[in-house]
Design a protein around this motif. Sequence first.
Motif, mmCIF file in Angstrom:
data_model
loop_
_atom_site.group_PDB
_atom_site.id
_atom_site.type_symbol
_atom_site.label_atom_id
_atom_site.label_comp_id
_atom_site.label_asym_id
_atom_site.label_seq_id
_atom_site.Cartn_x
_atom_site.Cartn_y
_atom_site.Cartn_z
ATOM 1 N N GLY A 286 -18.354 34.332 -24.089
ATOM 2 C CA GLY A 286 -19.530 34.220 -23.226
ATOM 3 C C GLY A 286 -19.566 35.285 -22.146
ATOM 4 N N LEU A 287 -20.776 35.585 -21.709
ATOM 5 C CA LEU A 287 -20.970 36.630 -20.700
ATOM 6 C C LEU A 287 -21.323 36.073 -19.323
ATOM 7 N N GLU A 288 -21.384 34.755 -19.195
ATOM 8 C CA GLU A 288 -21.862 34.133 -17.964
ATOM 9 C C GLU A 288 -21.145 34.620 -16.717
ATOM 10 N N GLU A 289 -19.838 34.740 -16.783
ATOM 11 C CA GLU A 289 -19.054 35.114 -15.607
ATOM 12 C C GLU A 289 -18.228 36.364 -15.882
ATOM 13 N N PHE A 290 -18.865 37.380 -16.449
ATOM 14 C CA PHE A 290 -18.153 38.617 -16.761
ATOM 15 C C PHE A 290 -17.538 39.196 -15.490
ATOM 16 N N ASN A 291 -16.221 39.464 -15.541
ATOM 17 C CA ASN A 291 -15.476 40.001 -14.400
ATOM 18 C C ASN A 291 -15.225 41.483 -14.643
ATOM 19 N N VAL A 292 -16.029 42.319 -14.027
ATOM 20 C CA VAL A 292 -15.930 43.758 -14.232
ATOM 21 C C VAL A 292 -14.583 44.292 -13.758
ATOM 22 N N PHE A 293 -13.995 43.675 -12.735
ATOM 23 C CA PHE A 293 -12.720 44.148 -12.208
ATOM 24 C C PHE A 293 -11.586 43.948 -13.206
ATOM 25 N N ALA A 294 -11.672 42.918 -14.016
ATOM 26 C CA ALA A 294 -10.655 42.695 -15.045
ATOM 27 C C ALA A 294 -10.866 43.636 -16.236
ATOM 28 N N ALA A 295 -12.106 44.070 -16.450
ATOM 29 C CA ALA A 295 -12.438 44.888 -17.620
ATOM 30 C C ALA A 295 -12.148 46.374 -17.426
ATOM 31 N N VAL A 296 -12.103 46.832 -16.185
ATOM 32 C CA VAL A 296 -11.884 48.254 -15.909
ATOM 33 C C VAL A 296 -10.633 48.440 -15.066
ATOM 34 N N ASP A 297 -10.225 49.670 -14.934
ATOM 35 C CA ASP A 297 -9.096 50.030 -14.090
ATOM 36 C C ASP A 297 -9.317 49.473 -12.686
ATOM 37 N N ALA A 298 -8.327 48.786 -12.162
ATOM 38 C CA ALA A 298 -8.459 48.147 -10.852
ATOM 39 C C ALA A 298 -8.752 49.134 -9.733
ATOM 40 N N TYR B 11 -25.836 51.198 -20.950
ATOM 41 C CA TYR B 11 -25.208 52.153 -21.855
ATOM 42 C C TYR B 11 -25.057 51.494 -23.221
ATOM 43 N N GLY B 12 -25.369 52.232 -24.282
ATOM 44 C CA GLY B 12 -25.336 51.685 -25.631
ATOM 45 C C GLY B 12 -24.010 51.079 -26.024
ATOM 46 N N HIS B 13 -22.915 51.772 -25.698
ATOM 47 C CA HIS B 13 -21.593 51.248 -26.062
ATOM 48 C C HIS B 13 -21.291 49.960 -25.299
ATOM 49 N N ASP B 14 -21.799 49.863 -24.073
ATOM 50 C CA ASP B 14 -21.575 48.641 -23.305
ATOM 51 C C ASP B 14 -22.344 47.464 -23.891
ATOM 52 N N ILE B 15 -23.557 47.714 -24.355
ATOM 53 C CA ILE B 15 -24.362 46.631 -24.940
ATOM 54 C C ILE B 15 -23.620 46.014 -26.121
ATOM 55 N N SER B 16 -23.267 46.849 -27.084
ATOM 56 C CA SER B 16 -22.588 46.327 -28.278
ATOM 57 C C SER B 16 -21.176 45.850 -27.942
ATOM 58 N N ALA C 126 -30.523 37.844 -20.127
ATOM 59 C CA ALA C 126 -30.219 37.747 -18.692
ATOM 60 C C ALA C 126 -28.722 37.910 -18.433
ATOM 61 N N GLU C 127 -27.891 37.248 -19.226
ATOM 62 C CA GLU C 127 -26.441 37.336 -19.041
ATOM 63 C C GLU C 127 -25.928 38.741 -19.351
ATOM 64 N N LEU C 128 -26.438 39.336 -20.406
ATOM 65 C CA LEU C 128 -26.050 40.692 -20.771
ATOM 66 C C LEU C 128 -26.501 41.686 -19.701
ATOM 67 N N SER C 129 -27.691 41.489 -19.162
ATOM 68 C CA SER C 129 -28.208 42.366 -18.101
ATOM 69 C C SER C 129 -27.312 42.355 -16.878
ATOM 70 N N GLU C 130 -26.854 41.179 -16.472
ATOM 71 C CA GLU C 130 -25.960 41.070 -15.309
ATOM 72 C C GLU C 130 -24.640 41.802 -15.562
ATOM 73 N N ALA C 131 -24.080 41.640 -16.752
ATOM 74 C CA ALA C 131 -22.817 42.312 -17.091
ATOM 75 C C ALA C 131 -23.008 43.827 -17.116
ATOM 76 N N LEU C 132 -24.127 44.291 -17.666
ATOM 77 C CA LEU C 132 -24.412 45.732 -17.710
ATOM 78 C C LEU C 132 -24.566 46.307 -16.315
ATOM 79 N N LEU C 133 -25.213 45.567 -15.436
ATOM 80 C CA LEU C 133 -25.382 46.023 -14.054
ATOM 81 C C LEU C 133 -24.029 46.147 -13.356
ATOM 82 N N LYS C 134 -23.147 45.198 -13.585
ATOM 83 C CA LYS C 134 -21.807 45.266 -12.990
ATOM 84 C C LYS C 134 -21.059 46.507 -13.468
ATOM 85 N N LEU C 135 -21.130 46.796 -14.747
ATOM 86 C CA LEU C 135 -20.460 47.985 -15.278
ATOM 87 C C LEU C 135 -21.072 49.263 -14.716
#
Length: 170
Positions: free
Chosen positions: A73-85, A107-112, A40-49
Amino acid sequence: TLVWTDFPALESYVMHPKLFRIAHRICLQGRIKNASTLHAELSEALLKLWRVRIGHPNLKMPNYKKGLKNGVGLEEFNVFAAVDAEAPVAVDSSKAEDLGDIRRVAYGHDISGLLFAAYAGQIKNTLHLASKEALERSLCAAIVNAPEMAEEHLFVRMRSWASGECSGVV
């Protein structure tokens, strides 16, 4: 041979809940959370990306670690911090469970990459996988021989094609 998957990558298949449980048991040895919570946590992070990629198809590899609160942990993954603003984001407040099949955006690379960034210590020290690439190969290997893969549309069609039951485009 050209194989066109139903999803962004062959690695995306690992996000099927049954296959994820298998990979969780084999690759992660059940040591990182329980399979349902981690899925569930990984799914939410993948959707954000994925929402970022909709408007930014040439997105460079995200810095997954920068998107993690306290680095774990992936609970509060912040996509804005992970990618170009400056990367545009598709506005949609739905959760991954509302999306239906999360494999469409996984995406496979995002999962791993996400798993390795969030749990690198455990993955390296306990599971002895030295990199996210090693984790990705391990996840693929765990699902490739799973009986559930044989039921997937792509593999049913490939088996049919290979046995000569159909010709041309599969």
